[in-house]
Structures are given as C-alpha cells and as structure tokens.
Design an enzyme around this catalytic site. Structure first.
Site, PDB file in Angstrom:
ATOM      1  N   SER A   1      -1.529  -1.953 -13.556  1.00  0.00           N
ATOM      2  CA  SER A   1      -1.226  -1.775 -12.135  1.00  0.00           C
ATOM      3  C   SER A   1      -2.419  -2.197 -11.289  1.00  0.00           C
ATOM      4  O   SER A   1      -3.512  -1.629 -11.399  1.00  0.00           O
ATOM      5  CB  SER A   1      -0.901  -0.313 -11.845  1.00  0.00           C
ATOM      6  OG  SER A   1      -0.905  -0.113 -10.440  1.00  0.00           O
TER       7      SER A   1
ATOM      8  N   HIS B   1       1.773  -5.161 -12.755  1.00  0.00           N
ATOM      9  CA  HIS B   1       2.563  -4.136 -12.067  1.00  0.00           C
ATOM     10  C   HIS B   1       2.076  -4.040 -10.621  1.00  0.00           C
ATOM     11  O   HIS B   1       0.891  -3.814 -10.364  1.00  0.00           O
ATOM     12  CB  HIS B   1       2.385  -2.796 -12.785  1.00  0.00           C
ATOM     13  CG  HIS B   1       3.242  -1.692 -12.281  1.00  0.00           C
ATOM     14  ND1 HIS B   1       4.561  -1.517 -12.649  1.00  0.00           N
ATOM     15  CD2 HIS B   1       2.973  -0.677 -11.421  1.00  0.00           C
ATOM     16  CE1 HIS B   1       5.053  -0.443 -12.052  1.00  0.00           C
ATOM     17  NE2 HIS B   1       4.114   0.090 -11.298  1.00  0.00           N
TER      18      HIS B   1
ATOM     19  N   ASP C   1       2.556  -2.117  -7.055  1.00  0.00           N
ATOM     20  CA  ASP C   1       3.097  -0.897  -6.451  1.00  0.00           C
ATOM     21  C   ASP C   1       3.282  -1.075  -4.945  1.00  0.00           C
ATOM     22  O   ASP C   1       2.313  -1.139  -4.197  1.00  0.00           O
ATOM     23  CB  ASP C   1       2.137   0.268  -6.715  1.00  0.00           C
ATOM     24  CG  ASP C   1       2.189   0.731  -8.164  1.00  0.00           C
ATOM     25  OD1 ASP C   1       3.291   1.038  -8.638  1.00  0.00           O
ATOM     26  OD2 ASP C   1       1.124   0.767  -8.808  1.00  0.00           O
TER      27      ASP C   1
ATOM     28  N   MET D   1       4.521   0.541  -1.549  1.00  0.00           N
ATOM     29  CA  MET D   1       4.791   1.869  -0.956  1.00  0.00           C
ATOM     30  C   MET D   1       4.924   1.741   0.551  1.00  0.00           C
ATOM     31  O   MET D   1       4.197   0.960   1.169  1.00  0.00           O
ATOM     32  CB  MET D   1       3.647   2.829  -1.285  1.00  0.00           C
ATOM     33  CG  MET D   1       3.360   2.957  -2.772  1.00  0.00           C
ATOM     34  SD  MET D   1       2.182   4.267  -3.105  1.00  0.00           S
ATOM     35  CE  MET D   1       1.800   3.947  -4.834  1.00  0.00           C
TER      36      MET D   1
ATOM     37  N   HIS E   1       7.260  -2.639  -8.390  1.00  0.00           N
ATOM     38  CA  HIS E   1       7.762  -1.260  -8.321  1.00  0.00           C
ATOM     39  C   HIS E   1       7.921  -0.879  -6.848  1.00  0.00           C
ATOM     40  O   HIS E   1       6.931  -0.660  -6.154  1.00  0.00           O
ATOM     41  CB  HIS E   1       6.737  -0.373  -9.046  1.00  0.00           C
ATOM     42  CG  HIS E   1       7.074   1.083  -9.076  1.00  0.00           C
ATOM     43  ND1 HIS E   1       6.178   2.031  -9.512  1.00  0.00           N
ATOM     44  CD2 HIS E   1       8.206   1.769  -8.733  1.00  0.00           C
ATOM     45  CE1 HIS E   1       6.734   3.229  -9.445  1.00  0.00           C
ATOM     46  NE2 HIS E   1       7.956   3.106  -8.965  1.00  0.00           N
TER      47      HIS E   1
ATOM     48  N   MET F   1       8.553   1.527  -4.109  1.00  0.00           N
ATOM     49  CA  MET F   1       8.609   2.941  -3.714  1.00  0.00           C
ATOM     50  C   MET F   1       8.861   2.961  -2.210  1.00  0.00           C
ATOM     51  O   MET F   1       7.985   3.306  -1.409  1.00  0.00           O
ATOM     52  CB  MET F   1       7.293   3.645  -4.101  1.00  0.00           C
ATOM     53  CG  MET F   1       7.204   3.915  -5.599  1.00  0.00           C
ATOM     54  SD  MET F   1       5.524   4.206  -6.166  1.00  0.00           S
ATOM     55  CE  MET F   1       4.987   2.519  -6.383  1.00  0.00           C
TER      56      MET F   1
ATOM     57  N   MET G   1       8.751   7.847 -14.308  1.00  0.00           N
ATOM     58  CA  MET G   1       7.453   8.226 -13.735  1.00  0.00           C
ATOM     59  C   MET G   1       6.882   9.412 -14.512  1.00  0.00           C
ATOM     60  O   MET G   1       7.582  10.403 -14.744  1.00  0.00           O
ATOM     61  CB  MET G   1       7.594   8.632 -12.263  1.00  0.00           C
ATOM     62  CG  MET G   1       7.947   7.522 -11.289  1.00  0.00           C
ATOM     63  SD  MET G   1       6.800   6.137 -11.252  1.00  0.00           S
ATOM     64  CE  MET G   1       5.235   6.924 -10.864  1.00  0.00           C
TER      65      MET G   1
ATOM     66  N   ASP H   1       5.098   5.108 -16.266  1.00  0.00           N
ATOM     67  CA  ASP H   1       4.138   4.797 -15.207  1.00  0.00           C
ATOM     68  C   ASP H   1       3.494   6.086 -14.714  1.00  0.00           C
ATOM     69  O   ASP H   1       4.187   6.975 -14.204  1.00  0.00           O
ATOM     70  CB  ASP H   1       4.908   4.099 -14.069  1.00  0.00           C
ATOM     71  CG  ASP H   1       4.017   3.661 -12.928  1.00  0.00           C
ATOM     72  OD1 ASP H   1       2.782   3.779 -13.044  1.00  0.00           O
ATOM     73  OD2 ASP H   1       4.579   3.199 -11.907  1.00  0.00           O
ATOM     74  N   GLY H   2       2.166   6.157 -14.860  1.00  0.00           N
ATOM     75  CA  GLY H   2       1.415   7.290 -14.318  1.00  0.00           C
ATOM     76  C   GLY H   2       0.595   8.007 -15.372  1.00  0.00           C
ATOM     77  O   GLY H   2       1.149   8.586 -16.307  1.00  0.00           O
TER      78      GLY H   2
ATOM     79  N   GLY I   1      -3.052   1.765 -14.566  1.00  0.00           N
ATOM     80  CA  GLY I   1      -3.936   1.347 -13.472  1.00  0.00           C
ATOM     81  C   GLY I   1      -5.367   1.699 -13.794  1.00  0.00           C
ATOM     82  O   GLY I   1      -6.170   0.846 -14.204  1.00  0.00           O
ATOM     83  N   SER I   2      -5.710   2.985 -13.649  1.00  0.00           N
ATOM     84  CA  SER I   2      -7.094   3.425 -13.869  1.00  0.00           C
ATOM     85  C   SER I   2      -7.579   3.118 -15.273  1.00  0.00           C
ATOM     86  O   SER I   2      -8.750   2.773 -15.456  1.00  0.00           O
ATOM     87  CB  SER I   2      -7.242   4.930 -13.645  1.00  0.00           C
ATOM     88  OG  SER I   2      -6.304   5.390 -12.743  1.00  0.00           O
TER      89      SER I   2
HETATM   90  C1  DX5 Z   1       1.903   5.578  -8.749  1.00  0.00           C
HETATM   91  C2  DX5 Z   1       2.127   4.150  -9.170  1.00  0.00           C
HETATM   92  C3  DX5 Z   1       1.471   3.793 -10.439  1.00  0.00           C
HETATM   93  C4  DX5 Z   1      -0.042   3.881 -10.424  1.00  0.00           C
HETATM   94  C5  DX5 Z   1      -0.501   4.171 -11.834  1.00  0.00           C
HETATM   95  O1  DX5 Z   1       2.796   5.919  -7.772  1.00  0.00           O
HETATM   96  O2  DX5 Z   1       3.506   3.887  -9.326  1.00  0.00           O
HETATM   97  O3  DX5 Z   1       1.875   2.507 -10.889  1.00  0.00           O
HETATM   98  O4  DX5 Z   1      -0.654   2.703  -9.979  1.00  0.00           O
HETATM   99  O5  DX5 Z   1      -1.861   4.435 -11.826  1.00  0.00           O
HETATM  100  P1  DX5 Z   1      -2.588   5.212 -13.010  1.00  0.00           P
HETATM  101  O6  DX5 Z   1      -2.365   4.388 -14.251  1.00  0.00           O
HETATM  102  O7  DX5 Z   1      -3.996   5.239 -12.563  1.00  0.00           O
HETATM  103  O8  DX5 Z   1      -1.960   6.567 -13.115  1.00  0.00           O
HETATM  104 ZN    ZN Z   2       4.048   1.964 -10.297  1.00  0.00          ZN
END
Ligand code: DX5
Ligand code: ZN
Length: 218
Positions: A7, A30, A32, A34, A63, A65, A136, A174-175, A196-197
C-alpha cells in the site's frame, strides 16, 4: 499463488515514482482512495492514479473507501485502474450492483470490500460475479493500525464461501499485515496480502516483500 500488494499510503507522496520502483518484486500496487466521508481521512484521488499509471506496469489494485462509488467507476477506469474494490457499506445494494455492472462494462476487475463489522455472509450474493473479496483486518481509514485477530474468523468463512461458489475468486486482506500476521491470514485462507507499514516502514522494501511471501511456506 500468494500475491503481495504493497500500500502506497505508507510511501512518500513526494517520491512516489521512487517508492513504487522499490516494490518491483510485488504483484500489485495497492492504492487507498478515501473521501473524508466513508472514512475519516482524505488521501489519493483520480489524478494521482493517472500519474501512477504512466510510471508503472504493475497491476493497480485500487481500494475505494468512498460513498456511492458508482459515481467514480468510469473516472478510475479512465485513470488506468486494473481492479476496483467497492465497500458493501458504501451504498444500498442497488448502488453496489450498479457499480459492479459499470465495472463489468469497462472490463476492470471487480472486488467487494468488507469492514470488520460486516457479516461475511453479505458477500454470498455477489460471489458469482466478482474477482476478489477484500477483508479489512483494521477499521478502514489509516495505515499503521494493529491487526484485528478477530477478523481471522471472517477470513476463514469468506474462504469457505469462495470455495463453494467461485473458487477462482481471490481473497485479499488489508490492515496490520506483517510477516507474523501474514502467516495467520494465509492459514485462514487469504491469497492476496496488502501491506503498507510492513513494506515502506522497512529499511529494505524488497526484503520485506520477500518476508511476506515466506508466510506461504508451511
Ligand atoms: C487502511 C487502508 C490500508 C492501509 C494498510 O484503511 O485500506 O490499505 O494502507 O496499512 P498497514 O499495512 O500499515 O496497516
Ligand atoms: Zn486499503
């Protein structure tokens, strides 16, 4: 086959080309999106997806949101998305069905995403005509949150429904996915991992991707 979808929410937005270059060994990117309404955060929109498309051949896993995603299907397809995930909670069923029909017409891959609160049975009516379910494992809105172990049961149940109704469908989580939680979600039945992280927070993103892939080795 296990697929890894880093991500870019955890990347440096001033150096996106460099940061996407660091994940060449991944299977997807990925993205995101929002809107500050469906989730309490605002991130990436259509013009950024369009720019990313010009700089990578990686599969773009977008994705959404956002509320009433049907309004933006064409825009994200024009921008170059390969797959769009729409949240079941983001509209009435008729709106979600309209979004899926629009995606089919545009030839983009289709996914249904579930917030942690949503009963996994809710995906059953859609399974016939989607390519992926996104479960999620945190509340959507922010990167860097703690993995919700309680979602492992949802992953297991969605895997059962997929095997029963559409075995070709992918199951993405995801998450809070890192090399430790990756093992748990893969055991529960996931085959696409968003991180992501765990990827961009690592000193070596390519090594982090390799560590996630290792989750597949029993
Ligand atoms: C959160 C996002 C994720 C996020 C994941 O709402 O949909 O894709 O970037 O980040 P990590 O892997 O750091 O939890
Ligand atoms: Zn996501």
């Amino acid at each position: 086959m296990l697929k890894i979808s880093p991500s870019i929410l955890a990347a440096d937005f001033c150096n996106l080309e460099r940061d996407i270059g660091q994940i060449a060994s991944a299977d997807m990117v990925h993205v995101d999106v929002m809107d500050g309404a469906f989730v309490p955060n605002i991130t990436i929109g259509v013009p950024v997806v369009k720019s990313i498309r010009r700089h990578t051949d990686l599969f773009l896993d977008v994705h959404l949101m956002i509320e009433k995603p049907v309004r933006f299907i064409d825009a994200f397809c024009d921008a170059g998305a390969d797959l769009l995930s729409v949240h079941l909670e983001a509209d009435h069923p008729t709106g979600i069905e309209a979004a899926l029909r629009r995606m089919e017409a545009r030839g983009v891959k289709r996914a249904i995403a579930l917030r942690p609160i949503t009963d996994p049975r809710a995906v059953i009516p859609y399974l016939d005509h989607i390519d992926m379910v996104l479960v999620m494992t945190v509340e959507p809105g922010f990167g860097g949150q703690k993995f919700m172990e309680s979602q492992l049961d949802t992953v297991r149940r969605v895997r059962e429904y997929i095997e029963r109704y559409n075995p070709a469908c992918d199951l993405e989580v995801d998450g809070g996915v890192d090399s430790a939680t990756a093992k748990l979600v893969v055991e529960a039945g996931a085959n696409v991992l968003v991180a992501g992280s765990a990827v961009y927070g690592a000193a070596d993103p390519a090594a982090a991707i390799a560590a996630l892939r290792a989750a597949n080795q029993k």
